[in-house]
Motif scaffolding. Structure first.
Motif, PDB file in Angstrom:
ATOM      1  N   PHE A  58       0.873  -1.184   0.000  1.00 29.27           N
ATOM      2  CA  PHE A  58       0.000   0.000   0.000  1.00 29.27           C
ATOM      3  C   PHE A  58       0.903   1.225   0.000  1.00 29.27           C
ATOM      4  CE2 PHE A  58      -3.022   3.132   1.591  1.00 29.27           C
ATOM      5  CZ  PHE A  58      -4.224   2.737   1.021  1.00 29.27           C
ATOM      6  N   ASN A  59       1.040   1.851  -1.176  1.00 28.22           N
ATOM      7  CA  ASN A  59       1.964   2.966  -1.347  1.00 28.22           C
ATOM      8  C   ASN A  59       1.215   4.286  -1.481  1.00 28.22           C
ATOM      9  OD1 ASN A  59       4.370   4.487  -2.027  1.00 28.22           O
ATOM     10  ND2 ASN A  59       5.270   2.552  -2.695  1.00 28.22           N
ATOM     11  N   TYR A  60       1.948   5.346  -1.792  1.00 28.22           N
ATOM     12  CA  TYR A  60       1.334   6.683  -1.858  1.00 28.22           C
ATOM     13  C   TYR A  60       0.227   6.760  -2.905  1.00 28.22           C
ATOM     14  CZ  TYR A  60       3.824   7.854  -6.190  1.00 28.22           C
ATOM     15  OH  TYR A  60       4.267   7.882  -7.486  1.00 28.22           O
ATOM     16  N   SER A  61       0.385   6.053  -4.032  1.00 26.55           N
ATOM     17  CA  SER A  61      -0.636   6.091  -5.072  1.00 26.55           C
ATOM     18  C   SER A  61      -1.933   5.443  -4.587  1.00 26.55           C
ATOM     19  CB  SER A  61      -0.142   5.393  -6.342  1.00 26.55           C
ATOM     20  OG  SER A  61       0.269   4.065  -6.057  1.00 26.55           O
ATOM     21  N   ASP A  62      -1.817   4.386  -3.780  1.00 23.55           N
ATOM     22  CA  ASP A  62      -3.000   3.759  -3.193  1.00 23.55           C
ATOM     23  C   ASP A  62      -3.684   4.715  -2.219  1.00 23.55           C
ATOM     24  OD1 ASP A  62      -2.551   1.038  -4.329  1.00 23.55           O
ATOM     25  OD2 ASP A  62      -0.747   1.151  -3.097  1.00 23.55           O
ATOM     26  N   THR A  63      -2.877   5.475  -1.471  1.00 26.94           N
ATOM     27  CA  THR A  63      -3.435   6.449  -0.534  1.00 26.94           C
ATOM     28  C   THR A  63      -4.210   7.525  -1.262  1.00 26.94           C
ATOM     29  OG1 THR A  63      -1.686   6.074   1.089  1.00 26.94           O
ATOM     30  CG2 THR A  63      -2.817   8.184   1.191  1.00 26.94           C
ATOM     31  N   ILE A  64      -3.629   8.046  -2.341  1.00 26.70           N
ATOM     32  CA  ILE A  64      -4.305   9.094  -3.111  1.00 26.70           C
ATOM     33  C   ILE A  64      -5.634   8.579  -3.661  1.00 26.70           C
ATOM     34  CG2 ILE A  64      -4.150  10.502  -5.200  1.00 26.70           C
ATOM     35  CD1 ILE A  64      -1.110  10.708  -4.639  1.00 26.70           C
ATOM     36  N   CYS A  65      -5.639   7.354  -4.195  1.00 19.32           N
ATOM     37  CA  CYS A  65      -6.880   6.760  -4.721  1.00 19.32           C
ATOM     38  C   CYS A  65      -7.892   6.532  -3.609  1.00 19.32           C
ATOM     39  CB  CYS A  65      -6.567   5.436  -5.421  1.00 19.32           C
ATOM     40  SG  CYS A  65      -5.690   5.612  -6.980  1.00 19.32           S
ATOM     41  N   PHE A  66      -7.419   6.075  -2.457  1.00 19.25           N
ATOM     42  CA  PHE A  66      -8.322   5.830  -1.331  1.00 19.25           C
ATOM     43  C   PHE A  66      -9.045   7.112  -0.932  1.00 19.25           C
ATOM     44  CE2 PHE A  66      -9.004   6.043   3.272  1.00 19.25           C
ATOM     45  CZ  PHE A  66      -9.824   4.943   3.480  1.00 19.25           C
ATOM     46  N   PHE A  67      -8.309   8.184  -0.777  1.00 19.76           N
ATOM     47  CA  PHE A  67      -8.951   9.427  -0.351  1.00 19.76           C
ATOM     48  C   PHE A  67      -9.807  10.046  -1.448  1.00 19.76           C
ATOM     49  CE2 PHE A  67      -5.748   9.324   3.078  1.00 19.76           C
ATOM     50  CZ  PHE A  67      -6.627   9.477   4.146  1.00 19.76           C
ATOM     51  N   LYS A  68      -9.409   9.845  -2.692  1.00 18.04           N
ATOM     52  CA  LYS A  68     -10.242  10.330  -3.797  1.00 18.04           C
ATOM     53  C   LYS A  68     -11.615   9.670  -3.748  1.00 18.04           C
ATOM     54  CE  LYS A  68     -10.348  10.849  -8.830  1.00 18.04           C
ATOM     55  NZ  LYS A  68      -9.629  10.554 -10.109  1.00 18.04           N
ATOM     56  N   GLU A  69     -11.633   8.372  -3.445  1.00 16.78           N
ATOM     57  CA  GLU A  69     -12.912   7.659  -3.335  1.00 16.78           C
ATOM     58  C   GLU A  69     -13.745   8.158  -2.159  1.00 16.78           C
ATOM     59  OE1 GLU A  69     -12.017   3.519  -3.180  1.00 16.78           O
ATOM     60  OE2 GLU A  69     -11.297   3.439  -5.262  1.00 16.78           O
ATOM     61  N   LEU A  70     -13.082   8.728  -1.143  1.00 17.11           N
ATOM     62  CA  LEU A  70     -13.814   9.287  -0.004  1.00 17.11           C
ATOM     63  C   LEU A  70     -14.224  10.737  -0.236  1.00 17.11           C
ATOM     64  CD1 LEU A  70     -11.991   7.978   3.210  1.00 17.11           C
ATOM     65  CD2 LEU A  70     -13.765   6.898   1.839  1.00 17.11           C
ATOM     66  N   GLY A  71     -13.919  11.254  -1.436  1.00 10.14           N
ATOM     67  CA  GLY A  71     -14.286  12.633  -1.738  1.00 10.14           C
ATOM     68  C   GLY A  71     -13.229  13.638  -1.339  1.00 10.14           C
ATOM     69  N   ILE A  72     -11.975  13.189  -1.205  1.00  9.26           N
ATOM     70  CA  ILE A  72     -10.867  14.080  -0.849  1.00  9.26           C
ATOM     71  C   ILE A  72      -9.883  14.109  -2.021  1.00  9.26           C
ATOM     72  CG2 ILE A  72      -8.982  14.530   0.780  1.00  9.26           C
ATOM     73  CD1 ILE A  72     -11.561  14.762   2.185  1.00  9.26           C
ATOM     74  N   PRO A  73     -10.076  15.017  -2.986  1.00  8.75           N
ATOM     75  CA  PRO A  73      -9.113  15.120  -4.079  1.00  8.75           C
ATOM     76  C   PRO A  73      -7.779  15.650  -3.563  1.00  8.75           C
ATOM     77  CG  PRO A  73     -10.720  16.895  -4.231  1.00  8.75           C
ATOM     78  CD  PRO A  73     -11.188  15.985  -3.139  1.00  8.75           C
ATOM     79  N   ALA A  74      -6.699  15.212  -4.195  1.00  8.71           N
ATOM     80  CA  ALA A  74      -5.355  15.561  -3.733  1.00  8.71           C
ATOM     81  C   ALA A  74      -4.891  16.885  -4.333  1.00  8.71           C
ATOM     82  CB  ALA A  74      -4.381  14.455  -4.104  1.00  8.71           C
ATOM     83  N   TYR A  75      -4.171  17.640  -3.521  1.00  5.19           N
ATOM     84  CA  TYR A  75      -3.460  18.835  -3.987  1.00  5.19           C
ATOM     85  C   TYR A  75      -1.974  18.522  -3.902  1.00  5.19           C
ATOM     86  CZ  TYR A  75      -1.158  23.375  -3.741  1.00  5.19           C
ATOM     87  OH  TYR A  75      -0.296  24.428  -3.945  1.00  5.19           O
ATOM     88  N   ASP A  76      -1.289  18.594  -5.039  1.00  5.19           N
ATOM     89  CA  ASP A  76       0.117  18.234  -5.127  1.00  5.19           C
ATOM     90  C   ASP A  76       0.980  19.492  -5.089  1.00  5.19           C
ATOM     91  OD1 ASP A  76       2.675  17.402  -5.832  1.00  5.19           O
ATOM     92  OD2 ASP A  76       1.984  15.918  -7.273  1.00  5.19           O
TER      93      ASP A  76
END
Length: 405
Positions: free
Chosen positions: A74-92
């Motif tokens: 479970f790496n950073y890309s999995d984390t970004i996808c997980f939060f995106k599914e919860l309605g938390i888009p990532a700001y890079d």
């Protein structure tokens, strides 16, 4: 009776609860503070830097086997996808990943809604008094001040002792050790240090860009550049935090620890030496050394470094010798301070140390002593530098422990 009980509703506990419940398990989450996610709210100055795209093993300290196995699952890309599914888009922000809202509260709210959706039984303000394997060895019995609970699997995500006011206070260590596990001494990391070598009371409050390098028993180990904070007790700030873990471990072993500070990393030694000599040539009036170098550094800091160089701050610039210029350059570029101790756990963002890695399966995070018992988060012997790494470890280890059925 639950399928899974999780103790601790910090980052790793919340992820473990979500992962377990998404697999169909009946889950209870027990938290002794009055609400979930207290430490998450304090991360990233309230903005929650929840991962980083530069995710490599060398960003962490502790068990390399744990880190490698965890990040492979479970790496950073999995984390970004997980939060995106919860309605938390990532700001890079140059690889430092935040919620687009720049609010840690958004992350906690997203978890709260997800646990409600998954019917996780969240119980706050509850204190654990005893943990025992069930008599028939089919699960665990958890005694609390609000009754007893049973589960087939138990995940402990209580943290170590960093920021105890936010929940990680070591109150569960006795029960963990009673189960036969050993906790390697928690040591403050991502923290400031008490130091000798400068008159810190005179320069307290000064902030400046600097490079700091740790020297342990005469060997340089790590260095980092950023905004150094000078306090009445010693040094702090992000560059100190980044080299803090190894220094805390070394001090605990009784090793000699120093930090070499470069207060002008934008200047080479030759450039700074040349600058001082140019000021001597171009300053035609009868200015003192302190006046001649005004504007080079914060005045309080400059005066202290001149004193440390052995040159009088009142010496007239035109009287400076080549040796004086070299001494000033060494003082500004290579000041050594002796590191005495880390600040207490109440001032640390995380702790080094944790459950002895030999006692758990590094792939599943399951106890080798008690089947069905798992550990995750800061309680494991892994700590990262600043930049989203400790939260990533919380998501990684929480996910692995939670999804094991």
């Amino acid at each position: 009776m639950y399928d899974v009980i999780i103790i601790g509703a910090g980052a790793s506990g919340l992820m473990a609860a979500a992962a377990a419940a998404s697999k169909g398990a009946r889950v209870a989450l027990l938290e002794h503070k009055d609400d979930i996610g207290k430490k998450i709210l304090a991360t990233g100055n309230g903005r929650c830097n929840f991962t980083n795209t530069d995710m490599s093993v060398n960003k962490f300290h502790g068990s390399k086997a744990l880190i490698k196995n965890g990040l492979s699952q479970f790496n950073y890309s999995d984390t970004i996808c997980f939060f995106k599914e919860l309605g938390i888009p990532a700001y890079d922000n140059a690889g430092y990943i935040y919620p687009n809202s720049r609010q840690a509260a958004s992350v906690v709210a997203a978890f709260r809604m997800e646990l409600m959706r998954l019917h996780v039984d969240v119980k706050t303000g509850i204190n654990i008094t005893d943990i025992k394997p069930a008599d028939d060895r089919t699960g665990y019995c958890i005694q609390t001040d609000k009754g007893s609970f049973k589960s087939k699997r138990l995940i402990i995500a209580c943290g170590l002792t960093a920021s105890p006011k936010l929940g990680s206070d070591g109150s569960l260590f006795r029960q963990i050790e009673a189960l036969g596990h050993h906790i390697q001494k928690p040591l403050p990391a991502l923290c400031g240090f008490s130091c000798d070598g400068l008159n810190f009371k005179k320069i307290t409050g000064v902030r400046c860009d600097a490079t700091v390098a740790s020297v342990i028993d005469g060997q340089m180990t790590e260095q980092n550049t950023g905004e150094l904070q000078l306090a009445d007790y010693g040094i702090s700030g992000i560059p100190v935090f980044q080299i803090s873990s190894l220094m805390s471990r070394a001090l605990d072993k009784g090793q000699m620890v120093e930090v070499i500070i470069d207060f002008l990393p934008a200047f080479s030694d030759d450039k700074l030496n040349g600058y001082i000599k140019d000021r001597i040539i171009t300053t035609t009036d009868n200015r003192s050394l302190n006046e001649m170098l005004n504007g080079l550094l914060n005045n309080k800091l400059l005066l202290e470094l001149i004193h440390k160089s052995g040159v009088s701050p009142d010496k007239k610039g035109r009287l400076l010798t080549d040796d004086d210029c070299k001494s000033l350059t060494r003082s500004i570029k290579h000041t050594a301070v002796s590191v005495k101790k880390p600040r207490g756990a109440e001032f640390a963002q995380v702790c080094a140390g944790g459950i002895c890695t030999k006692e758990i399966d590094v792939r599943t995070l399951e106890s080798k002593i008690h089947p069905g018992l798992y550990f995750c988060g800061e309680l494991l012997d892994v700590d990262g530098i600043c930049g989203g790494y400790n939260l990533q470890w919380a998501w990684t280890s929480g996910y692995i422990a939670g999804e094991m059925q």
